[in-house]
Write a protein that holds these residues in place. Structure first.
Motif, PDB file in Angstrom:
ATOM      1  N   LEU A 139       0.838  -1.213   0.000  1.00  0.00           N
ATOM      2  CA  LEU A 139       0.000   0.000   0.000  1.00  0.00           C
ATOM      3  C   LEU A 139       0.866   1.253   0.000  1.00  0.00           C
ATOM      4  O   LEU A 139       0.431   2.320  -0.432  1.00  0.00           O
ATOM      5  N   ARG A 140       2.109   1.123   0.478  1.00  0.00           N
ATOM      6  CA  ARG A 140       3.013   2.266   0.507  1.00  0.00           C
ATOM      7  C   ARG A 140       3.935   2.267  -0.709  1.00  0.00           C
ATOM      8  O   ARG A 140       4.940   2.961  -0.740  1.00  0.00           O
ATOM      9  N   GLY A 141       3.630   1.394  -1.679  1.00  0.00           N
ATOM     10  CA  GLY A 141       4.375   1.405  -2.942  1.00  0.00           C
ATOM     11  C   GLY A 141       5.587   0.493  -2.935  1.00  0.00           C
ATOM     12  O   GLY A 141       6.322   0.421  -3.920  1.00  0.00           O
ATOM     13  N   GLU A 142       5.830  -0.218  -1.840  1.00  0.00           N
ATOM     14  CA  GLU A 142       6.996  -1.112  -1.788  1.00  0.00           C
ATOM     15  C   GLU A 142       6.587  -2.527  -2.190  1.00  0.00           C
ATOM     16  O   GLU A 142       5.887  -3.204  -1.433  1.00  0.00           O
ATOM     17  N   THR A 143       6.995  -2.942  -3.367  1.00  0.00           N
ATOM     18  CA  THR A 143       6.591  -4.288  -3.815  1.00  0.00           C
ATOM     19  C   THR A 143       7.784  -5.220  -4.062  1.00  0.00           C
ATOM     20  O   THR A 143       7.596  -6.367  -4.455  1.00  0.00           O
ATOM     21  N   ASP A 144       8.995  -4.698  -3.832  1.00  0.00           N
ATOM     22  CA  ASP A 144      10.170  -5.570  -3.985  1.00  0.00           C
ATOM     23  C   ASP A 144      10.332  -6.376  -2.683  1.00  0.00           C
ATOM     24  O   ASP A 144      11.260  -6.177  -1.901  1.00  0.00           O
TER      25      ASP A 144
END
Ligand SMILES: Cc1cc2nc3c(=O)[nH]c(=O)nc-3n(C[C@H](O)[C@H](O)[C@H](O)COP(=O)(O)OP(=O)(O)OC[C@H]3O[C@@H](n4cnc5c(N)ncnc54)[C@H](O)[C@@H]3O)c2cc1C
Length: 495
Positions: A139-144
């Motif tokens: 949700l905070r844009g961290e997908t790694d």
């Protein structure tokens, strides 16, 4: 895929069984474990022969490593009153139990794609904590992010718990976390597209000793200060909420109508599905075996499918966290403790709240499917990663339940199972950075309440990881407190 139903209790189709066979589950017991056929009200009476015939017709060979399904008592639906008549020696600890595999999973289910060589965040443990954190990072844009899970997603405590969610706690921190979690649960279906069957029927706590009665009263005042509408009620008022409840020996009761129960599994599925959609890797059947460490940093997480280089590692392996921490030479004070639980045949809705006798650790509620689901702590249970089932538990639980609700004696027990609480000396979690190993973050020690805390804790943790701003939670519950002795004890623990 054939949509013909083979098990109507659990909606298992012929196609589901064929799929299980194609994944390497080639015997009746393994197919049962994989698909859930035969675990409903008829306990396989209607479908076992049909599944066996299908397996024989398809003629697969049993590959090496398939684990047989472990039969758990009761072998057939048995009345609570019968179990309640079994003798229990309270002076001796429980021994053994029908064993369950711990960490031995069929290789057939292991993914055959390679593990990523590197990820910004590696989360160890695909229980509710690990998955909720991965979701909140996305949700905070961290997908790694890669989540590593040794078994299937519900293999740990998150797939074995009672689904109770309550705001009645003994410390401000836990009251606030639980309130936020329940708010997030109310919007879970909207946010994640899956129904977790939240039912706010309240929690009714009963106290049978003066000390526990005073604790309930003290804590109710604290709840009210935090806007939680807990009230101390009389025996008559308690019986109005739960008709048929005996109040023998009960000194006082507390009730918060906003507490409730949920169905645990969709939690894991909802978080995991969202993560996968966002490109987060959820690697099941992947066992963490060690770490590469240099200059006070974890450089790589080692697994039985290869190594992953990473910037940050989160240890969210529940009751297994101490043994994984040990691989990094970190000592956690957590201890695993077996907790057993059972469910009965479904009944018409009759039980609004989850009822708990705080003194004995007995608790029971009714699921949305009508089953009575309940457990009872055993003060003699030794520490250890034991997930076997015992007759002693069903006997103690049945006696305790019938003492409070005598008219359920004829109800039949369908299944029992066990999981491990991840217990810390002050009943609060271990959170935040590891002293001396800066990029190893701790997220364990949730005792018997991790399920209900996960949405709020994971939300805070993702924000803290993303912004690096001070958050009291990760300071106060840091591992350091056990050496400095600044413990904040939580006393509203069931069991
Ligand atoms: C019987 C019972 C009843 C409970 N009732 C409630 C309740 O009513 N309400 C509530 O809020 N909580 C309840 N709890 C507690 C709650 O279930 C836990 O606090 C919560 O699920 C912990 O989640 P977790 O993600 O930390 O751990 P887990 O769900 O245990 O997840 C940890 C995961 O790590 C994995 N793992 C272990 N070793 C490795 C390795 N080497 N490599 C990779 N992965 C590994 C495990 O397979 C496991 O899936 C109950 C627990 C039990 C046992």
């Amino acid at each position: 895929m054939s949509k013909a139903l083979i098990c109507s209790c659990e909606d298992v189709t012929v196609g589901d069984v064929r799929h299980a066979l194609s994944r390497g589950y080639c015997d009746v017991e393994s197919v049962k474990r994989y698909t859930g056929f035969g675990t409903g009200i008829c306990q396989g009476k209607s479908c076992l022969a049909a599944v066996a015939a299908l397996i024989a017709k398809e003629g697969p060979l049993k590959p090496q490593g398939i684990q047989p399904f472990t039969p758990r008592p009761p072998v057939y639906p048995t009345e609570l009153s019968l179990f309640g008549s079994a003798p229990v020696d309270e002076s001796r600890p429980p021994v053994g139990g029908v064993p369950e595999e711990l960490g031995v999973f069929p290789p057939a289910l292991r993914p055959n794609t390679p593990l990523p060589a590197k990820a910004k965040v590696v989360i160890i443990g695909g229980g509710v904590m690990g998955l909720a954190l991965a979701y909140n990072l996305s949700l905070r844009g961290e997908t790694d992010v890669v989540v590593l899970e040794r078994g299937y997603l519900c293999a740990g405590a998150s797939g074995r718990n009672g689904g109770g969610v309550r705001m009645q706690w003994g410390t401000a921190a836990n009251i606030e976390l639980a309130k936020r979690s329940i708010d997030l649960m109310k919007q879970f279906a909207r946010d994640l597209g899956i129904n977790i069957w939240l039912r706010q029927g309240g929690y009714l706590f009963l106290a049978k000793t003066e000390a526990v009665a005073r604790r309930l009263e003290r804590n109710a005042a604290l709840h009210n200060k935090h806007g939680v509408p807990t009230r101390i009620i009389t025996a008559d008022a308690a019986r109005e909420i739960v008709p048929g409840l005996t109040m023998k020996g009960v000194l006082t009761a507390s009730f918060n109508p906003e507490d409730g129960v949920i169905f645990p599994w969709p939690f894991m599925w909802g978080y995991a599905q969202h993560c996968l959609k966002k490109g987060i890797k959820v690697e099941t059947f992947t066992h963490v075996t060690g770490f590469d460490i240099s200059n006070g940093q974890v450089r790589k997480v080692k697994t039985d499918r290869g190594d992953i280089a990473c910037d940050t590692v989160v240890l969210a392996a529940g009751a297994w966290s101490p043994e994984i921490a040990k691989l990094a030479d970190v000592k956690l004070p957590n201890e695993p403790h077996r907790h057993e639980i059972l469910s009965t045949e479904p009944l018409k809705p009759f039980l609004g709240p989850l009822v708990s006798v705080l003194d004995s650790g007995l608790y029971f509620s009714q699921s949305m499917r009508g089953e009575i689901v309940g457990g009872m702590g055993d003060p003699k249970e030794p520490a250890g990663l034991n997930m076997g089932s015992t007759l002693r538990f069903v006997a103690r639980f049945s006696q305790g339940l019938m003492e409070q609700l005598p008219n359920v004696g004829h109800v039949k027990v369908l299944r029992q199972w066990a999981g491990c609480y991840d217990v810390t000396p002050d009943n609060n979690p271990v959170l935040g950075r590891t002293p001396g190993l800066d990029n190893l973050l701790q997220m364990s020690g949730f005792v018997g309440h991790g399920f209900m805390m996960a949405p709020a804790v994971a939300e805070r943790m993702a924000a803290w990881m993303a912004t690096d701003e001070h958050d009291d939670l990760f300071h106060r519950f840091n591992l350091r407190r056990f050496s400095s002795g600044r413990l904040e004890r939580e006393d509203m623990i069931i069991g």
